[in-house]
Design a protein around this motif. Structure first.
Motif, PDB file in Angstrom:
ATOM      1  N   VAL A 158       0.849  -1.200   0.000  1.00 19.30           N
ATOM      2  CA  VAL A 158       0.000   0.000   0.000  1.00 19.30           C
ATOM      3  C   VAL A 158       0.881   1.245   0.000  1.00 19.30           C
ATOM      4  N   SER A 159       0.480   2.252  -0.770  1.00 24.40           N
ATOM      5  CA  SER A 159       1.112   3.566  -0.743  1.00 24.40           C
ATOM      6  C   SER A 159      -0.007   4.596  -0.624  1.00 24.40           C
ATOM      7  N   GLY A 160       0.286   5.853  -0.929  1.00 23.65           N
ATOM      8  CA  GLY A 160      -0.757   6.854  -0.875  1.00 23.65           C
ATOM      9  C   GLY A 160      -0.200   8.257  -0.812  1.00 23.65           C
ATOM     10  N   ASN A 161      -1.093   9.219  -0.629  1.00 21.98           N
ATOM     11  CA  ASN A 161      -0.729  10.625  -0.519  1.00 21.98           C
ATOM     12  C   ASN A 161      -1.196  11.190   0.808  1.00 21.98           C
ATOM     13  N   THR A 162      -0.479  12.201   1.265  1.00 23.26           N
ATOM     14  CA  THR A 162      -0.843  12.913   2.486  1.00 23.26           C
ATOM     15  C   THR A 162      -0.746  14.417   2.232  1.00 23.26           C
ATOM     16  N   THR A 163      -1.753  15.169   2.675  1.00 23.15           N
ATOM     17  CA  THR A 163      -1.597  16.622   2.756  1.00 23.15           C
ATOM     18  C   THR A 163      -1.414  16.977   4.230  1.00 23.15           C
ATOM     19  N   PHE A 164      -0.462  17.886   4.493  1.00 26.34           N
ATOM     20  CA  PHE A 164      -0.183  18.256   5.884  1.00 26.34           C
ATOM     21  C   PHE A 164       0.324  19.698   5.925  1.00 26.34           C
ATOM     22  N   PHE A 165       0.112  20.336   7.055  1.00 21.24           N
ATOM     23  CA  PHE A 165       0.608  21.696   7.243  1.00 21.24           C
ATOM     24  C   PHE A 165       2.096  21.667   7.562  1.00 21.24           C
ATOM     25  N   ILE A 166       2.861  22.494   6.882  1.00 15.97           N
ATOM     26  CA  ILE A 166       4.306  22.550   7.083  1.00 15.97           C
ATOM     27  C   ILE A 166       4.628  23.222   8.423  1.00 15.97           C
ATOM     28  N   ASN A 167       5.642  22.646   9.113  1.00 13.78           N
ATOM     29  CA  ASN A 167       6.170  23.274  10.324  1.00 13.78           C
ATOM     30  C   ASN A 167       7.696  23.287  10.260  1.00 13.78           C
ATOM     31  N   GLU A 168       8.344  23.393  11.419  1.00 13.55           N
ATOM     32  CA  GLU A 168       9.804  23.551  11.429  1.00 13.55           C
ATOM     33  C   GLU A 168      10.567  22.324  10.955  1.00 13.55           C
ATOM     34  N   GLU A 169      10.015  21.134  11.149  1.00 14.13           N
ATOM     35  CA  GLU A 169      10.727  19.904  10.804  1.00 14.13           C
ATOM     36  C   GLU A 169      10.150  19.294   9.531  1.00 14.13           C
ATOM     37  N   ILE A 170      11.007  18.665   8.733  1.00 12.68           N
ATOM     38  CA  ILE A 170      10.599  18.139   7.433  1.00 12.68           C
ATOM     39  C   ILE A 170       9.566  17.025   7.571  1.00 12.68           C
ATOM     40  N   ASP A 171       8.440  17.190   6.883  1.00 14.15           N
ATOM     41  CA  ASP A 171       7.400  16.156   6.757  1.00 14.15           C
ATOM     42  C   ASP A 171       6.802  15.712   8.086  1.00 14.15           C
ATOM     43  N   THR A 172       6.741  16.609   9.063  1.00 12.45           N
ATOM     44  CA  THR A 172       6.237  16.213  10.381  1.00 12.45           C
ATOM     45  C   THR A 172       4.982  16.963  10.811  1.00 12.45           C
ATOM     46  N   GLY A 173       4.485  17.863   9.983  1.00 12.41           N
ATOM     47  CA  GLY A 173       3.362  18.710  10.380  1.00 12.41           C
ATOM     48  C   GLY A 173       2.043  17.972  10.495  1.00 12.41           C
ATOM     49  N   LYS A 174       1.027  18.684  10.963  1.00 11.71           N
ATOM     50  CA  LYS A 174      -0.293  18.077  11.192  1.00 11.71           C
ATOM     51  C   LYS A 174      -0.923  17.599   9.883  1.00 11.71           C
ATOM     52  N   ILE A 175      -1.448  16.384   9.916  1.00 12.99           N
ATOM     53  CA  ILE A 175      -2.061  15.757   8.733  1.00 12.99           C
ATOM     54  C   ILE A 175      -3.466  16.302   8.518  1.00 12.99           C
ATOM     55  N   ILE A 176      -3.742  16.681   7.263  1.00 16.26           N
ATOM     56  CA  ILE A 176      -5.080  17.162   6.904  1.00 16.26           C
ATOM     57  C   ILE A 176      -5.889  16.003   6.315  1.00 16.26           C
ATOM     58  N   PHE A 177      -5.385  15.427   5.218  1.00 15.45           N
ATOM     59  CA  PHE A 177      -6.059  14.278   4.595  1.00 15.45           C
ATOM     60  C   PHE A 177      -5.028  13.251   4.148  1.00 15.45           C
ATOM     61  N   GLN A 178      -5.474  11.995   4.054  1.00 17.20           N
ATOM     62  CA  GLN A 178      -4.672  10.921   3.459  1.00 17.20           C
ATOM     63  C   GLN A 178      -5.557  10.081   2.550  1.00 17.20           C
ATOM     64  N   GLU A 179      -4.921   9.503   1.529  1.00 23.26           N
ATOM     65  CA  GLU A 179      -5.639   8.599   0.616  1.00 23.26           C
ATOM     66  C   GLU A 179      -4.725   7.454   0.238  1.00 23.26           C
ATOM     67  N   GLU A 180      -5.216   6.230   0.382  1.00 28.41           N
ATOM     68  CA  GLU A 180      -4.414   5.038   0.097  1.00 28.41           C
ATOM     69  C   GLU A 180      -4.554   4.596  -1.355  1.00 28.41           C
ATOM     70  N   LEU A 181      -3.466   4.002  -1.884  1.00 31.24           N
ATOM     71  CA  LEU A 181      -3.482   3.322  -3.173  1.00 31.24           C
ATOM     72  C   LEU A 181      -2.803   1.965  -2.996  1.00 31.24           C
ATOM     73  N   THR A 182      -3.385   0.937  -3.569  1.00 27.63           N
ATOM     74  CA  THR A 182      -2.766  -0.390  -3.532  1.00 27.63           C
ATOM     75  C   THR A 182      -1.639  -0.459  -4.555  1.00 27.63           C
ATOM     76  N   ILE A 183      -0.512  -1.047  -4.165  1.00 27.91           N
ATOM     77  CA  ILE A 183       0.627  -1.210  -5.076  1.00 27.91           C
ATOM     78  C   ILE A 183       0.544  -2.600  -5.711  1.00 27.91           C
ATOM     79  N   GLY A 184       0.596  -2.651  -7.034  1.00 28.18           N
ATOM     80  CA  GLY A 184       0.608  -3.937  -7.722  1.00 28.18           C
ATOM     81  C   GLY A 184       1.909  -4.681  -7.456  1.00 28.18           C
ATOM     82  N   ASN A 185       1.862  -6.000  -7.461  1.00 27.94           N
ATOM     83  CA  ASN A 185       3.039  -6.803  -7.092  1.00 27.94           C
ATOM     84  C   ASN A 185       4.221  -6.573  -8.026  1.00 27.94           C
ATOM     85  N   THR A 186       3.936  -6.268  -9.294  1.00 19.65           N
ATOM     86  CA  THR A 186       5.023  -6.026 -10.253  1.00 19.65           C
ATOM     87  C   THR A 186       5.016  -4.583 -10.765  1.00 19.65           C
ATOM     88  N   GLU A 187       4.387  -3.679 -10.023  1.00 17.86           N
ATOM     89  CA  GLU A 187       4.273  -2.290 -10.461  1.00 17.86           C
ATOM     90  C   GLU A 187       5.631  -1.595 -10.441  1.00 17.86           C
TER      91      GLU A 187
END
Length: 322
Positions: free
Chosen positions: A133-162
């Protein structure tokens, strides 16, 4: 939606350009785009512009290209735009002077399910690690990289040979919709950001560091499924590589491998041994199991399917991969 937002968009590659195009098609107004300065690229070192700048030009949107994001002139220009929110997709690390500026904050689209895969190459590492499984996240930026508050997430299934290129494109399309959904929620006042957890179910967080040349070298002593995920997690770019060695002269040639499939998972031989009919297939032993190479490229040559490659490369069984 109660109202549209005035947006400044920040990004660089094709992934970001697709998001920009989707925002422009929404009710929200893009006031300006911020992207990297033009720079020499390719063998001819011709001056090239980012995909985001190219897209902004097509859409008639003003473009800002600061060398330094803390430049007072750039900060002043941003302030004068009067944006409600900044949207960041595949851009540089943002100083507080910038991300704290708009009244509704600055949010980022990150191509992973945070807090997993913080870092530069989340899509690659999800496939390299054999995730389902993978996906996307939207989040508010803060002082540290990729650690801010999460707004939304959406999952995508990864194919076995993708391949990572295929997953990249799917995340790009779904990410565009997630960004507009996030803008709508901020405009409506319905966004409810939540803190990122430090661990998930007691497990350490998966990381997504930058990909280097040595990261891309194939280890044939690994099991076949791990070899496959490694190759597919780097295809088509930057591409997994290995060396093709003549068993008699010991001369070696670099080879990129783009696509493989598993023949069996039980073979127990020395890794890197090649078997082929000389026409349609190339099988290679791994630390456990055998894979079939489907697409490859010799240094300085074209990207070819295995049958195309074998038409111009004779006696492949006199070689091995190392």
């Amino acid at each position: 939606m109660n109202r549209s937002l005035k947006v400044v968009f920040m990004g660089t590659p094709e992934f970001a350009a697709t998001i920009l195009r989707r925002i422009v098609a929404s009710p929200h107004q893009v006031l300006a785009v911020v992207t990297v300065p033009d720079k020499p690229a390719g063998r001819g070192q011709k001056i090239a512009q980012s995909e985001v700048k190219t897209e902004a030009g097509k859409l008639g949107i003003p473009v800002l290209q600061p060398v330094k994001l803390k430049d007072p002139a750039f900060i002043s220009e941003l302030n004068q735009l009067g944006a409600d929110v900044f949207v960041v997709v595949a851009f540089r690390m943002m100083p507080k002077e910038v991300w704290s500026m708009p009244p509704h904050g600055t949010f980022n689209l990150h191509a992973s399910l945070l807090p997993h895969y913080r870092g530069a190459a989340p899509i690659n590492w999800a496939i390299i690690n054999g995730d389902k499984v993978s996906g996307n996240t939207t989040f508010f930026i803060n002082e540290e990289i990729d650690t801010g508050k999460i707004i939304f997430q959406e999952e995508l299934t990864i194919g076995n040979t993708e391949l990572v290129g295929e997953l990249h494109d799917r995340l790009m399309i779904s990410g565009a919709e997630l960004v507009v959904k996030t803008l709508d929620a901020i405009a409506d006042g319905t966004a409810k950001p939540v803190e990122q957890p430090h661990t998930l179910e007691g497990q350490p967080l998966k990381q997504a560091p930058k990909i280097f040349k040595e990261t891309c070298k194939i280890s044939w002593s690994d099991p076949c499924d791990k070899v496959m995920h490694h190759i597919h997690g780097l295809s088509p770019y930057p591409a997994a590589w290995t060396t093709l060695q003549n068993n008699i002269t010991l001369e070696t040639t670099p080879v990129k491998i783009f696509k493989v499939s598993i023949v069996n998972q039980t073979t127990n031989q020395l890794p890197g041994i090649i078997s082929s009919d000389g026409k349609t297939f190339i099988h290679v032993t791994t630390g456990k199991g055998t894979i079939a190479i489907e697409e490859l490229q010799l240094a300085g040559k074209k990207h070819l399917s295995t049958p195309e490659f074998l038409r111009g490369f004779k006696d492949i069984e006199k070689f091995r991969f190392s």
